[in-house]
Design a protein around this motif. Structure first.
Motif, short mmCIF file in Angstrom:
data_model
loop_
_atom_site.label_atom_id
_atom_site.label_comp_id
_atom_site.label_asym_id
_atom_site.label_seq_id
_atom_site.Cartn_x
_atom_site.Cartn_y
_atom_site.Cartn_z
N GLU A 52 -24.78 -50.12 17.51
CA GLU A 52 -24.45 -49.03 18.43
C GLU A 52 -22.96 -48.90 18.75
O GLU A 52 -22.40 -47.80 18.65
CB GLU A 52 -25.24 -49.20 19.73
N GLN A 53 -22.28 -49.98 19.12
CA GLN A 53 -20.88 -49.87 19.51
C GLN A 53 -20.01 -49.43 18.31
O GLN A 53 -19.14 -48.57 18.45
CB GLN A 53 -20.35 -51.20 20.05
N VAL A 54 -20.30 -50.01 17.15
CA VAL A 54 -19.56 -49.63 15.95
C VAL A 54 -19.87 -48.19 15.58
O VAL A 54 -18.97 -47.40 15.24
CB VAL A 54 -19.90 -50.57 14.77
N ARG A 55 -21.15 -47.82 15.65
CA ARG A 55 -21.56 -46.44 15.35
C ARG A 55 -20.82 -45.45 16.24
O ARG A 55 -20.27 -44.45 15.77
CB ARG A 55 -23.06 -46.29 15.55
N ASP A 56 -20.78 -45.72 17.54
CA ASP A 56 -20.16 -44.78 18.48
C ASP A 56 -18.65 -44.67 18.23
O ASP A 56 -18.08 -43.58 18.34
CB ASP A 56 -20.44 -45.21 19.92
N SER A 57 -18.01 -45.78 17.91
CA SER A 57 -16.58 -45.72 17.59
C SER A 57 -16.34 -44.87 16.35
O SER A 57 -15.38 -44.08 16.29
CB SER A 57 -16.03 -47.13 17.35
N ARG A 58 -17.22 -45.01 15.38
CA ARG A 58 -17.07 -44.23 14.15
C ARG A 58 -17.43 -42.76 14.36
O ARG A 58 -16.87 -41.87 13.71
CB ARG A 58 -17.92 -44.85 13.04
N LEU A 59 -18.34 -42.49 15.29
CA LEU A 59 -18.64 -41.10 15.64
C LEU A 59 -17.44 -40.42 16.28
O LEU A 59 -17.21 -39.22 16.07
CB LEU A 59 -19.84 -41.04 16.58
N VAL A 60 -16.66 -41.18 17.04
CA VAL A 60 -15.41 -40.64 17.61
C VAL A 60 -14.49 -40.19 16.48
O VAL A 60 -13.91 -39.09 16.53
CB VAL A 60 -14.72 -41.69 18.51
N LEU A 61 -14.37 -41.02 15.46
CA LEU A 61 -13.52 -40.66 14.32
C LEU A 61 -14.07 -39.44 13.58
O LEU A 61 -13.30 -38.57 13.16
CB LEU A 61 -13.40 -41.84 13.36
N CYS A 62 -15.38 -39.37 13.43
CA CYS A 62 -15.99 -38.22 12.75
C CYS A 62 -15.74 -36.94 13.53
O CYS A 62 -15.39 -35.89 12.96
CB CYS A 62 -17.49 -38.43 12.59
N SER A 63 -15.90 -37.01 14.85
CA SER A 63 -15.69 -35.84 15.69
C SER A 63 -14.24 -35.39 15.65
O SER A 63 -13.95 -34.19 15.50
CB SER A 63 -16.09 -36.16 17.14
N LEU A 64 -13.31 -36.33 15.76
CA LEU A 64 -11.90 -35.98 15.74
C LEU A 64 -11.48 -35.42 14.38
O LEU A 64 -10.71 -34.47 14.31
CB LEU A 64 -11.05 -37.20 16.08
N THR A 65 -12.00 -36.01 13.32
CA THR A 65 -11.67 -35.49 11.98
C THR A 65 -12.12 -34.05 11.85
O THR A 65 -11.38 -33.18 11.37
CB THR A 65 -12.35 -36.34 10.89
N SER A 66 -13.35 -33.77 12.29
CA SER A 66 -13.88 -32.42 12.21
C SER A 66 -13.04 -31.45 13.03
O SER A 66 -12.68 -30.36 12.57
CB SER A 66 -15.32 -32.40 12.72
N ARG A 67 -12.68 -31.87 14.24
CA ARG A 67 -11.91 -30.99 15.13
C ARG A 67 -10.50 -30.74 14.59
O ARG A 67 -10.00 -29.61 14.63
CB ARG A 67 -11.85 -31.58 16.53
#
Length: 583
Positions: A551-566
């Motif tokens: 979970e913690q690793v997933r959420d950190s990587r989701l931050v990167l995915c969201s920022l990349t998209s934005r």
């Protein structure tokens, strides 16, 4: 504050501690990540001025610099200062960017009113491939300058007055096809122009008749003026269709005709002030000896080993005015009516000498405080390496080029897309085709020539718009697969893998790249940054599972995915390119 700004501030404070005086300490992104994230050669430059050892100075500065947890600093070679940013700093920056609607891009420290003069087609003629560079580059620079906080005035200075209207008016009275005019106004007006052009080449009497029609128009003849007005209206409608497809808009369409009443008083003023004088019946502006270097004087040319006059004509010997006089009047209008601090002319490089003369004249008439720029560009080539032309030897019409790009995209969409309906496929093909043309233009340095190759433009791999758009779609797909939504604002990201850190590094640099674009009006800096970011994301995607991670690793990587998209979406938006939800 960007990381570069933060480092420059801390480095300048360290130099002041060591040298006892305030100095500038520029920092740039490192060209080779093996040596760090950022670097500065300030120690070498300052040591040379003081005739001291640069490495010794760098050592003193590193001992004095307070990085406040940003990372570490070391010395390379004769005195380069290298900075390595910590993963914790990148994680903190990612969290800040996630909450920032500007994604870390600061507004300009000084805001200006900037007129961007771009596109500028001739009325009564369809836009051709030669207009695409001015239109797309000008639109992108307008978007970027606006985002940075400048007041941007987009002016389409169309060619709506002059010789071609005498020709069109004469042909209008001879062979106008009203049905064809209503069906495709620009095509019919082009037919009239070509008919007149061919006729006057064959018969001097026709050339004189065309000239007389123009004189009647300039003198306010009701019939000719009505024809001219209808040409303007019909042309505007045809041009708007192109601009709508390109998602390009203007604040004003002040063409050459808008300045007619100002031209006679302007030339009289130039004569009275001694700026212009009569020569062989025409009124011209000659060299005033500035600059002293004759090779840099736009009013002189070298011929047979001698410097001779090359004046700017502001009133022709027949009493008519030209685009030189109109352009001077336009600068005066923009300064007085719009309070413009700057005017950017996005125009073909072949007009360089004209703009050198124009800007010199602006200085002579008291407009030297305006920042006047000629943002020139190169040529579009065919796959044979020669300037792009049709089989008949004409420049391809822009509408045809866009249709061709969309048709090619339609084939690619039919083969590879996951959208469901014919309507969706048509919309996607239009978006991808237009985007491909735009991105190809903007990914090249504006002064370079480039080859118009649709197959390469539309590829899902390589330096293309579809590659970037597909990257955004891939980012978004991860969030659609989440079983439960994640509150990313509550995540405190931690990055440990090199692919994570590198992606965060590039995301953090968005705020550094965007302001740099206006330094030399180079949208390709942004285009190339977005490609680098997308490549880093794909490497991250392959190396770092997201949804299957704990979970913690997933959420950190989701931050990167969201920022990349934005960042990709926002950056492409600054280039005038939209992203589809699905491809």
């Amino acid at each position: 504050m960007t990381l570069i700004q933060d480092l420059e501030s801390r480095l300048a404070a360290a130099f002041q501690t060591v040298l006892g005086e305030s100095v500038s300490a520029p920092v740039v992104a490192a060209a080779d990540l093996r040596f760090g994230d950022y670097q500065s050669n300030a120690a070498m430059a300052l040591a040379k001025q003081r005739k001291t050892n640069p490495r010794a100075l760098a050592e003193q500065v590193i001992a004095a610099v307070d990085l406040g947890g940003l990372g570490t600093a070391d010395i390379a070679g004769p005195g380069f200062i290298n900075f390595r940013i910590s993963p914790e700093t990148y994680a903190a920056r990612a969290k800040e960017q996630l909450a920032d609607p500007r994604l870390g891009v600061p507004e300009a420290a000084e805001k200006h009113t900037i007129v961007v003069d771009f596109s500028a087609p001739n009325v009564a003629k369809p836009m051709h491939i030669g207009h695409i560079r001015s239109t797309i580059i000008g639109d992108s620079l307008s978007r970027i300058a606006s985002f940075l906080g400048h007041r941007v005035i987009r002016d389409n200075h169309i060619g709506d007055w002059g010789t071609q209207f005498g020709m069109v008016t004469w042909a209008w009275k001879q062979i106008l096809d009203e049905k064809a005019l209503l069906a495709d106004p620009l095509l019919e007006l082009l037919r009239l122009y070509r008919f007149a052009n061919d006729a006057k080449k064959a018969d001097e009497a026709v050339a004189e008749a065309c000239r007389l029609e123009l004189v009647k128009l300039q003198q306010g003849d009701e019939v000719n003026f009505a024809i001219w007005q209808r040409c303007i209206e019909l042309s505007r409608a045809g041009l708007d269709k192109i601009y709508d497809r390109l998602d390009v808009s203007f604040d004003h369409w002040l063409g050459e005709s808008a300045y007619n009443d100002a031209l006679a008083p302007l030339v009289d003023h130039l004569i009275a002030e001694g700026i212009a004088r009569e020569s062989d019946g025409a009124v011209c502006i000659f060299s005033n000896g500035v600059p002293e270097d004759k090779a840099k004087d736009p009013f002189l040319v070298r011929k047979d080993g001698e410097w001779i006059d090359f004046p700017m004509i502001v009133r022709k010997s027949d009493g008519g005015f030209n685009y030189a006089s109109t352009d001077i009047a336009t600068i005066e209008f923009r300064n007085k009516e719009w309070n413009a601090d700057a005017a950017w002319y996005v125009v073909d490089h072949r007009q360089s000498l004209h703009f050198q003369q124009l800007f010199a004249v602006a200085g002579r008439v008291g407009l030297g405080e305006m920042d006047l720029r000629h943002i020139s560009f190169g040529t579009i080539l065919g796959t044979d390496g020669k300037p792009l032309k049709t089989r008949a030897g004409d420049l391809p019409q822009l509408a045809d080029v866009l249709d061709e790009a969309v048709a090619a995209a339609r084939i690619a969409v039919a083969e590879r897309s996951r959208v469901d309906t014919d309507e969706e496929r048509a919309e996607l093909a239009e978006l991808i085709g237009i985007s491909a043309v735009k991105f190809t233009e903007l990914s090249h340095h504006r002064l370079s020539d480039y080859v118009f190759d649709l197959e390469k433009m539309l590829a899902l791999q390589g330096d293309t718009a579809p590659y970037l758009q597909n990257s955004v779609v891939r980012c978004s797909s991860i969030f659609r697969k989440l079983e439960d939504p994640v509150d990313l604002a509550a995540v405190n990201p931690v990055f440990t893998e090199e692919a994570e850190i590198h992606l965060a590094r590039l995301i953090a640099r968005y705020g550094e790249v965007v302001p740099m674009i206006l330094d030399d009006h180079r949208p390709n800096l942004l285009a190339n940054y977005l490609l680098e970011l997308a490549r880093a994301y794909h490497s991250f995607y392959e190396a770092c599972p997201v949804l299957k991670a704990e979970e913690q690793v997933r959420d950190s990587r989701l931050v990167l995915c969201s920022l990349t998209s934005r960042v990709l979406t926002h950056g492409l938006g600054l280039l005038g390119i939209r992203c589809p939800e699905r491809m």
